[in-house]
Design a protein around this motif. Structure first.
Motif, short mmCIF file in Angstrom:
data_model
loop_
_atom_site.label_atom_id
_atom_site.label_comp_id
_atom_site.label_asym_id
_atom_site.label_seq_id
_atom_site.Cartn_x
_atom_site.Cartn_y
_atom_site.Cartn_z
N VAL A 44 62.91 -9.21 -28.03
CA VAL A 44 63.40 -7.87 -27.69
C VAL A 44 64.52 -7.52 -28.67
O VAL A 44 65.47 -8.29 -28.83
N THR A 92 67.32 -4.62 -29.46
CA THR A 92 67.99 -3.44 -28.92
C THR A 92 69.03 -2.93 -29.91
O THR A 92 69.54 -3.69 -30.74
N LYS A 117 67.97 -5.45 -20.58
CA LYS A 117 68.32 -6.32 -19.45
C LYS A 117 69.06 -5.53 -18.38
O LYS A 117 68.77 -5.66 -17.18
N TYR A 123 60.16 -7.92 -18.50
CA TYR A 123 61.30 -8.16 -19.41
C TYR A 123 61.37 -9.63 -19.81
O TYR A 123 61.52 -9.96 -20.99
N ALA A 155 61.25 -11.08 -23.53
CA ALA A 155 62.53 -11.54 -24.09
C ALA A 155 62.58 -13.05 -24.25
O ALA A 155 63.44 -13.74 -23.69
N GLU A 190 66.42 -12.49 -28.01
CA GLU A 190 66.94 -11.13 -28.10
C GLU A 190 67.80 -10.96 -29.35
O GLU A 190 68.51 -11.88 -29.74
N GLU A 197 70.38 -7.91 -31.23
CA GLU A 197 71.02 -6.59 -31.14
C GLU A 197 71.38 -6.13 -32.54
O GLU A 197 72.07 -6.84 -33.28
#
Length: 436
Positions: free
Chosen positions: A164, A166, A284, A297, A301, A304, A306
């Motif tokens: 994932v 983000t 999350k 999710y 995931a 993860e 970012e």
């Protein structure tokens, strides 16, 4: 490694004097009595600059400029001319020389020109590197935060786990996804992207799961979905938080069974794929708030990542801007305008709510002569300090940081670029706490 300079001059006294002066400034020097010897030395040496006399027996300075240009390397030339040779020096510039100096020249000015030319060469090399990285969809940036991000992507790439990603809009989430795909064994297979926010729910199911002919009016032939097309490779679920709730349950089943059932068909087709999901919101947190299925999710995931907004890595903004501007100049067949220290400082002060996507658009306007817009266009300027002395110190720190970045940490060249005595620059670096 210290930069290498070639000095080419048939006048031994002048050649040795120039070599001594350049060495005293901290460069390595190779000197040659003729242009042919200098060209032969290129097989084993890569000079950052070539300083040549214009008038020499046999192969002269103009011939040397032409030969270096034809070699395809980046070996900038400064031509030294005698009195009355200015028209020939102009011709040398047209052939590709960077600059010329007329004898007798001032030693400090001579070294200043050398520093400027070498710094320009380093900037060109950096632009080539950045353009290559952008063309190959690599993550661009030299800050520790970007280096950590790059290391994480490099570590996760070979691992066959779902990820994932983000981050805010324009921070390169799809770039991260493509880098993960390219860095693993699935890189030789397909990368299939599906924007979960772009399709109505009625079409979403067909796009992702596929259908068989006759499954519904208008379905004349069998159609594989994105899941099947991505089998063997990677499926990108862009803006996965926008996936309709009913389809989240079906997607969970697909990931649990590693198989998909086309609409209108009563059999499972096996799948072998990696899923990378992106989201502008913290997935999350959205899961805990009830906006996204927790079980899906946790299936997505496996790891993860970012992404970083530009305001968190201001030192990388000029690098990205230069790369985007260079790319735009090539696309529009335009000369790349000068990216000054002042411009770099302005870019670093802006908040860039649209991040790299906005920066790319501004770089294109800059190349087209439309300016970079005001603070209202490009996002409010970040408030850096309250008092005037603090603002002055912040401005000095940004200017020095930009100059050091351009000169690859060489304080002597950065001092020349900023027009400061070297001792003054070193004092400011210590006072402002700038890390080299």
């Amino acid at each position: 490694m210290t930069e290498l300079a070639f000095v080419v001059d048939d006048d031994e006294d002048h050649r040795l004097a120039a070599a001594d002066l350049i060495e005293a400034a901290g460069y390595r020097v190779m000197s040659f009595a003729g242009a042919a010897d200098a060209i032969a030395a290129l097989a084993e040496a890569d000079p950052a600059i070539v300083i040549t006399d214009l008038r020499m027996p046999g192969m002269d300075g103009l011939d040397l400029v032409s030969a270096l240009k034809e070699s395809g390397g980046d070996h900038p030339v400064i031509v030294i001319t005698g009195h009355g040779d200015v028209p020939q020096a102009v011709r040398a510039i047209r052939l590709g020389a960077e600059d010329f100096l007329e004898k007798p020249y001032n030693a400090d000015h001579f070294l200043l020109v050398i520093g400027r030319v070498i710094a320009a060469r380093a900037t060109r090399a950096e632009l080539r590197r950045l353009k290559s990285r952008i063309a190959n969809e690599e993550i661009v940036g030299d800050s520790p935060a970007i280096a950590n991000l790059r290391a994480k992507v490099s570590a996760l790439g070979p691992l066959d786990v779902n990820v994932v990603v983000t981050g805010e809009t324009g921070t390169g989430k799809e770039l991260i996804a493509r880098s993960l795909h390219a860095g693993g064994p699935r890189g030789k297979h397909g990368f299939v992207a599906l924007n979960c926010a772009a399709l109505p729910e009625s079409l979403f199911e067909i796009e992702i799961f596929g259908c068989v002919g006759g499954a519904f009016p208008g379905a004349a032939v069998d159609k594989p979905g994105k899941l099947e097309l991505a089998s063997g490779g990677t499926l990108l679920l862009d803006e996965v938080d926008m996936m309709p709730p009913a389809l989240q349950a079906k997607m969970l089943r697909v990931l649990e069974e590693n198989a998909v059932e086309r609409l209108g068909e009563n059999r499972l087709r096996p799948l072998d794929l990696r899923v990378i999901a992106t989201s502008k919101v913290n997935l999350k947190s959205t899961t805990f708030a009830g906006g996204f299925r927790a079980d899906l999710y946790y299936r997505l995931a496996g790891a993860e990542i970012e992404t970083l907004p530009l305001r968190d890595v201001p030192g990388d903004i000029p690098l990205l801007f230069a790369a985007f501007a260079s790319e735009a100049a090539r696309r529009h067949s335009r000369a790349l305008p000068e990216i000054t220290i002042g411009l770099r400082a302005r870019l670093m002060r802006r908040s860039w709510p649209g991040n790299a996507r906005e920066l790319r658009a501004v770089a294109e306007r800059f190349v087209l002569g439309l300016g970079i817009g005001d603070a209202a266009e490009g996002g409010a300027e970040v408030k850096l300090a309250e008092t005037l002395p603090e603002r002055v110190a912040a401005f000095e720190a940004r200017e020095i940081h930009a100059a050091l970045a351009q000169c690859r940490g060489h304080t002597d060249r950065a001092a020349d670029l900023l027009g400061l005595p070297r001792r003054t620059l070193n004092d400011k670096i210590k006072r402002l706490g700038i890390k080299l």
